[in-house]
Scaffold this motif. Structure first.
Motif, short mmCIF file in Angstrom:
data_model
loop_
_atom_site.label_atom_id
_atom_site.label_comp_id
_atom_site.label_asym_id
_atom_site.label_seq_id
_atom_site.Cartn_x
_atom_site.Cartn_y
_atom_site.Cartn_z
N MET A 121 -77.49 35.03 -35.91
CA MET A 121 -76.76 33.77 -34.99
C MET A 121 -76.23 34.42 -33.90
N LYS A 122 -75.86 35.25 -32.09
CA LYS A 122 -75.31 35.54 -31.28
C LYS A 122 -74.76 34.82 -30.80
N LEU A 123 -73.84 35.14 -30.33
CA LEU A 123 -72.89 33.86 -29.11
C LEU A 123 -72.92 34.66 -27.82
N GLY A 124 -73.14 33.60 -26.68
CA GLY A 124 -73.17 33.87 -24.99
C GLY A 124 -72.57 33.16 -24.75
N LEU A 125 -71.65 33.42 -23.59
CA LEU A 125 -70.60 33.46 -22.73
C LEU A 125 -71.62 32.50 -21.79
N GLN A 126 -71.21 31.25 -21.57
CA GLN A 126 -72.02 30.62 -20.34
C GLN A 126 -70.89 30.21 -19.64
N LEU A 127 -70.41 30.75 -18.20
CA LEU A 127 -69.73 31.02 -17.03
C LEU A 127 -70.32 29.06 -16.57
N VAL B 185 -64.20 36.57 -20.12
CA VAL B 185 -64.96 37.46 -20.74
C VAL B 185 -64.63 39.13 -20.99
N ALA B 186 -63.61 39.19 -21.19
CA ALA B 186 -62.52 40.46 -21.82
C ALA B 186 -62.55 39.60 -23.36
N ALA B 187 -62.19 38.87 -23.45
CA ALA B 187 -61.60 38.12 -25.05
C ALA B 187 -63.38 38.39 -25.60
N ALA B 188 -64.52 37.33 -24.70
CA ALA B 188 -66.03 37.40 -25.57
C ALA B 188 -66.41 39.18 -25.71
N GLU B 189 -66.06 39.80 -24.69
CA GLU B 189 -66.48 40.99 -25.32
C GLU B 189 -66.15 41.76 -26.66
N ALA B 190 -64.91 41.12 -26.23
CA ALA B 190 -63.68 41.76 -27.32
C ALA B 190 -63.64 41.50 -28.97
N SER B 191 -64.35 39.55 -28.66
CA SER B 191 -64.47 39.30 -29.95
C SER B 191 -66.04 39.96 -30.26
N ILE C 10 -73.24 37.26 -21.65
CA ILE C 10 -72.25 36.52 -20.49
C ILE C 10 -73.43 36.30 -19.64
N PHE C 11 -72.97 34.60 -19.18
CA PHE C 11 -74.64 33.86 -18.20
C PHE C 11 -74.06 33.78 -17.11
N GLU D 238 -68.46 46.93 -20.49
CA GLU D 238 -68.99 47.73 -21.20
C GLU D 238 -70.74 47.94 -22.08
N ARG D 239 -70.21 46.39 -22.92
CA ARG D 239 -71.00 46.25 -24.31
C ARG D 239 -72.25 44.73 -23.65
N VAL D 240 -71.23 43.90 -23.21
CA VAL D 240 -72.56 42.64 -23.30
C VAL D 240 -73.16 43.04 -22.37
N ARG D 241 -74.28 41.96 -22.81
CA ARG D 241 -75.77 42.01 -21.47
C ARG D 241 -75.13 40.93 -20.64
N LEU D 242 -75.95 41.22 -19.63
CA LEU D 242 -75.51 40.14 -18.31
C LEU D 242 -77.08 39.78 -18.17
N GLY D 243 -76.33 38.05 -17.73
CA GLY D 243 -77.87 37.13 -17.73
C GLY D 243 -77.18 35.74 -17.26
N THR D 244 -78.68 35.59 -16.36
CA THR D 244 -78.97 34.94 -15.48
C THR D 244 -78.72 33.31 -16.05
N SER D 245 -78.76 32.30 -16.23
CA SER D 245 -78.66 30.64 -16.82
C SER D 245 -78.82 29.42 -15.86
#
Length: 344
Positions: free
Chosen positions: A1-7, A22-28, A33-34, A55-62
């Protein structure tokens, strides 16, 4: 299971805490992020702004609304962000509803599935850059040759060479035909109100799409990124009460009174009577009452609320049903870290 941040999309004013979350999500260790859009803030601008610090998280639109951009404009935005992010972009698309499409964008809503298929085909032509982009239509003819055309239209290739010739596309689909279409032509599904109770039904819809000739993916490499309200708390009653106004808005206030695709999701769950009552109250500006009459069971169907043990157990249930990523909306850095720890 992965986690995505829904903004999500902005309310009346821009949020002030998204950069730190967002910074915390990438660090964690969050995967993605969406951002979203309705009829206020757009999805691409905040995604690019916030994504520039990652630098690492994928950037999505939802999700992006199809009618907000022509397919070539959407493909241009996607290839631009994909370059800027080093190949981390996910295009999440949705058709919205006739109230927004015709009332806000001034476009025709008819034939949403056919429009989606044609739209994605054009975008993939842009990214492949194998030949000048063309489409016979009927929804997005390229070059345009309809009434008023100058006759000077020319097929073109994008000037900028895309970083990737095949950017992932996910669909925000709710009805059975649209979910099957996602399985056939897309790389993932973005359900908004997912309930494990209907997993067998969802999987039937998906399997229909996977079985079609030329299907792009199989279950093994297809992503199911479900929006999930996850709240660790001992106050389930208070949390349910806080979630209900959100459900009342989508159930009773999104779309027109007789054409609301979000409401149809809850009808398929078996809550037609609740939908009717919520809609009647909401449309008569009795929004507080509309929220209050929603039973706790309706909230519990598509949210995970409870103590740590309950939340851990329910995350396993969602994963066993085929969900590969949960899109969550923590309100603080502490909540981001707590959710990341639960998944670990």
């Amino acid at each position: 299971m992965k986690l995505g941040l829904q903004l999500g999309y902005w309310g009346a004013q821009p949020p002030t805490h998204h950069a730190e979350i967002v910074a915390a999500a990438e660090a964690s260790g969050f995967d993605s992020i969406f951002t979203a859009e309705a009829w206020g803030s757009d999805a691409y601008t905040p995604l690019a702004w916030l994504g520039s610090s990652t630098e690492r998280v994928r950037l999505g639109t939802s999700v992006l609304q199809l009618s907000a951009r022509t397919p070539t404009a959407c493909a241009m935005a996607a290839l631009t962000l994909d370059h800027l992010s080093g190949g981390r972009h996910i295009v999440g698309l949705g058709v919205s509803g006739p109230q927004v499409v015709e009332g806000w964008y001034g476009q025709k809503f008819a034939k949403p599935l056919a429009r989606t298929r044609e739209y994605i085909d054009i975008m993939r032509q842009v990214w492949a850059r194998e030949a000048p982009v063309s489409s016979a239509g009927p929804h997005y003819p390229l070059p345009f040759d309809g009434p008023g055309a100058s006759g000077l239209g020319k097929t073109l290739k994008p000037i900028t060479h895309p970083l990737r010739s095949d950017i992932p596309v996910m669909l925000g689909a709710e009805g059975p035909k649209n979910v099957a279409l996602a399985a056939e032509i897309a790389d993932g599904w973005l359900p908004l109100f997912y309930t494990p109770r209907m997993a067998d039904t969802y999987n039937e819809w998906l399997d229909e799409g996977f079985a079609r000739p030329g299907a792009r993916r199989s279950r093994e490499d297809f992503e199911v990124c479900a929006t999930a309200q996850i709240v660790v708390t001992d106050d389930r009653e208070g949390t349910y009460a806080a979630i209900k106004p959100f459900l009342a808005l989508y159930m009773g206030g999104m779309g027109s009174e007789d054409t609301n695709f979000h409401a149809e999701v809850y009808r398929r769950m078996g809550y037609s009577d609740v939908v009717d009552e919520v809609t009647a109250l909401f449309r008569n500006n009795r929004k507080d009452e509309a929220a209050q009459i929603i039973p706790d069971a309706v909230v519990d169907d598509s949210a995970i609320v409870g103590d740590l043990d309950h939340v851990r157990e329910q995350i396993k249930v969602w994963e066993a049903c085929g969900v590969t990523m949960m899109l969550v909306s923590p309100g603080s850095v502490a909540e981001v870290e707590q959710l990341a720890e639960l998944i670990r």
